[in-house]
Design a protein around this motif. Structure first.
Motif, PDB file in Angstrom:
ATOM      1  N   ARG A   1      -5.004  35.052   3.396  1.00  0.00           N
ATOM      2  CA  ARG A   1      -5.757  36.244   2.993  1.00  0.00           C
ATOM      3  C   ARG A   1      -5.599  36.488   1.495  1.00  0.00           C
ATOM      4  O   ARG A   1      -4.697  35.956   0.850  1.00  0.00           O
ATOM      5  CB  ARG A   1      -5.299  37.485   3.764  1.00  0.00           C
ATOM      6  CG  ARG A   1      -3.927  37.978   3.355  1.00  0.00           C
ATOM      7  CD  ARG A   1      -3.529  39.208   4.119  1.00  0.00           C
ATOM      8  NE  ARG A   1      -2.223  39.704   3.679  1.00  0.00           N
ATOM      9  CZ  ARG A   1      -1.600  40.725   4.205  1.00  0.00           C
ATOM     10  NH1 ARG A   1      -2.157  41.376   5.226  1.00  0.00           N
ATOM     11  NH2 ARG A   1      -0.434  41.116   3.737  1.00  0.00           N
ATOM     12  N   ASP A   2      -6.449  37.323   0.973  1.00  0.00           N
ATOM     13  CA  ASP A   2      -6.398  37.762  -0.421  1.00  0.00           C
ATOM     14  C   ASP A   2      -5.402  38.913  -0.505  1.00  0.00           C
ATOM     15  O   ASP A   2      -5.570  39.936   0.162  1.00  0.00           O
ATOM     16  CB  ASP A   2      -7.796  38.222  -0.844  1.00  0.00           C
ATOM     17  CG  ASP A   2      -7.879  38.677  -2.280  1.00  0.00           C
ATOM     18  OD1 ASP A   2      -6.837  38.854  -2.943  1.00  0.00           O
ATOM     19  OD2 ASP A   2      -9.012  38.867  -2.749  1.00  0.00           O
ATOM     20  N   SER A   3      -4.369  38.771  -1.321  1.00  0.00           N
ATOM     21  CA  SER A   3      -3.341  39.813  -1.390  1.00  0.00           C
ATOM     22  C   SER A   3      -3.876  41.121  -1.960  1.00  0.00           C
ATOM     23  O   SER A   3      -3.297  42.181  -1.720  1.00  0.00           O
ATOM     24  CB  SER A   3      -2.141  39.342  -2.223  1.00  0.00           C
ATOM     25  OG  SER A   3      -2.520  39.128  -3.561  1.00  0.00           O
TER      26      SER A   3
ATOM     27  N   PRO B   1     -10.722  40.439   5.330  1.00  0.00           N
ATOM     28  CA  PRO B   1     -10.818  39.265   6.201  1.00  0.00           C
ATOM     29  C   PRO B   1      -9.688  38.269   5.963  1.00  0.00           C
ATOM     30  O   PRO B   1      -9.094  38.226   4.890  1.00  0.00           O
ATOM     31  CB  PRO B   1     -12.171  38.656   5.835  1.00  0.00           C
ATOM     32  CG  PRO B   1     -12.475  39.168   4.473  1.00  0.00           C
ATOM     33  CD  PRO B   1     -11.796  40.500   4.357  1.00  0.00           C
ATOM     34  N   GLN B   2      -9.430  37.504   7.006  1.00  0.00           N
ATOM     35  CA  GLN B   2      -8.440  36.427   6.947  1.00  0.00           C
ATOM     36  C   GLN B   2      -9.141  35.123   7.299  1.00  0.00           C
ATOM     37  O   GLN B   2     -10.068  35.111   8.093  1.00  0.00           O
ATOM     38  CB  GLN B   2      -7.345  36.636   7.990  1.00  0.00           C
ATOM     39  CG  GLN B   2      -6.587  37.914   7.893  1.00  0.00           C
ATOM     40  CD  GLN B   2      -5.685  38.090   9.114  1.00  0.00           C
ATOM     41  OE1 GLN B   2      -5.255  37.135   9.726  1.00  0.00           O
ATOM     42  NE2 GLN B   2      -5.418  39.327   9.468  1.00  0.00           N
TER      43      GLN B   2
ATOM     44  N   TRP C   1       3.591  38.147   5.891  1.00  0.00           N
ATOM     45  CA  TRP C   1       2.809  37.482   4.852  1.00  0.00           C
ATOM     46  C   TRP C   1       3.700  37.120   3.672  1.00  0.00           C
ATOM     47  O   TRP C   1       4.567  37.884   3.268  1.00  0.00           O
ATOM     48  CB  TRP C   1       1.688  38.399   4.384  1.00  0.00           C
ATOM     49  CG  TRP C   1       0.665  38.640   5.441  1.00  0.00           C
ATOM     50  CD1 TRP C   1       0.613  39.695   6.293  1.00  0.00           C
ATOM     51  CD2 TRP C   1      -0.430  37.802   5.783  1.00  0.00           C
ATOM     52  NE1 TRP C   1      -0.463  39.569   7.140  1.00  0.00           N
ATOM     53  CE2 TRP C   1      -1.121  38.409   6.838  1.00  0.00           C
ATOM     54  CE3 TRP C   1      -0.901  36.589   5.289  1.00  0.00           C
ATOM     55  CZ2 TRP C   1      -2.256  37.848   7.411  1.00  0.00           C
ATOM     56  CZ3 TRP C   1      -2.035  36.037   5.852  1.00  0.00           C
ATOM     57  CH2 TRP C   1      -2.700  36.663   6.907  1.00  0.00           C
TER      58      TRP C   1
ATOM     59  N   TRP D   1      -0.107  33.806   2.837  1.00  0.00           N
ATOM     60  CA  TRP D   1      -0.199  33.081   4.093  1.00  0.00           C
ATOM     61  C   TRP D   1       0.945  33.516   4.983  1.00  0.00           C
ATOM     62  O   TRP D   1       1.886  34.155   4.524  1.00  0.00           O
ATOM     63  CB  TRP D   1      -0.234  31.585   3.852  1.00  0.00           C
ATOM     64  CG  TRP D   1       1.033  30.968   3.345  1.00  0.00           C
ATOM     65  CD1 TRP D   1       1.667  31.247   2.173  1.00  0.00           C
ATOM     66  CD2 TRP D   1       1.805  29.973   3.989  1.00  0.00           C
ATOM     67  NE1 TRP D   1       2.791  30.480   2.046  1.00  0.00           N
ATOM     68  CE2 TRP D   1       2.904  29.678   3.145  1.00  0.00           C
ATOM     69  CE3 TRP D   1       1.696  29.281   5.181  1.00  0.00           C
ATOM     70  CZ2 TRP D   1       3.871  28.734   3.479  1.00  0.00           C
ATOM     71  CZ3 TRP D   1       2.654  28.340   5.498  1.00  0.00           C
ATOM     72  CH2 TRP D   1       3.718  28.075   4.659  1.00  0.00           C
TER      73      TRP D   1
ATOM     74  N   PRO E   1      -2.851  31.328   8.804  1.00  0.00           N
ATOM     75  CA  PRO E   1      -3.609  32.487   8.334  1.00  0.00           C
ATOM     76  C   PRO E   1      -3.490  32.623   6.817  1.00  0.00           C
ATOM     77  O   PRO E   1      -2.404  32.486   6.264  1.00  0.00           O
ATOM     78  CB  PRO E   1      -2.941  33.680   9.022  1.00  0.00           C
ATOM     79  CG  PRO E   1      -1.997  33.114  10.016  1.00  0.00           C
ATOM     80  CD  PRO E   1      -1.680  31.736   9.568  1.00  0.00           C
TER      81      PRO E   1
ATOM     82  N   PRO F   1      -3.282  41.941  11.200  1.00  0.00           N
ATOM     83  CA  PRO F   1      -2.655  41.647   9.917  1.00  0.00           C
ATOM     84  C   PRO F   1      -1.283  42.291   9.725  1.00  0.00           C
ATOM     85  O   PRO F   1      -0.402  41.708   9.140  1.00  0.00           O
ATOM     86  CB  PRO F   1      -3.650  42.190   8.895  1.00  0.00           C
ATOM     87  CG  PRO F   1      -4.943  42.239   9.606  1.00  0.00           C
ATOM     88  CD  PRO F   1      -4.624  42.451  11.064  1.00  0.00           C
TER      89      PRO F   1
END
Length: 66
Positions: free
Chosen positions: A38-40, A46-47, A9, A24, A36, A4
Motif C-alpha cells: 500500500r501507499d503509506s 487501496p492495497q 505494515w 508491505w 500486501p 488494513p
C-alpha cells in the motif's frame, strides 16, 4: 485479504523521505504467499495483493529506477 488495521505494515527500506513510500505486510506474506502493498500516504486507501514473484519484480524495478 484482511482489514488494513489488522496487518503489521512495514515501510520499504527503499522509501526515502521524499514522499514515495511503499509499505508491505511481511508476516501476512510469509503466512499466505500473498504480499500486501500500500501507499503509506494513504493507509486506508487501496492495497495491492501481489504474488511473491510480482513483489520481487516491484522491488527490482524500484532499485533500478530509484
Amino acid at each position: 485479504m484482511t482489514e488494513p488495521g489488522t496487518l503489521h505494515w512495514v515501510k520499504s527500506s527503499y522509501s526515502n523521505n521524499g514522499g514515495s513510500c511503499v509499505e508491505w505486510a511481511p508476516a501476512y506474506a510469509t503466512a499466505t504467499g500473498v504480499v500486501p502493498v500500500r501507499d503509506s500516504k494513504d493507509p486506508h486507501g487501496p492495497q495491492l495483493a501481489l504474488t511473491r514473484e510480482a513483489f520481487v519484480g516491484l522491488v527490482e524495478f524500484a532499485k533500478s529506477h530509484g
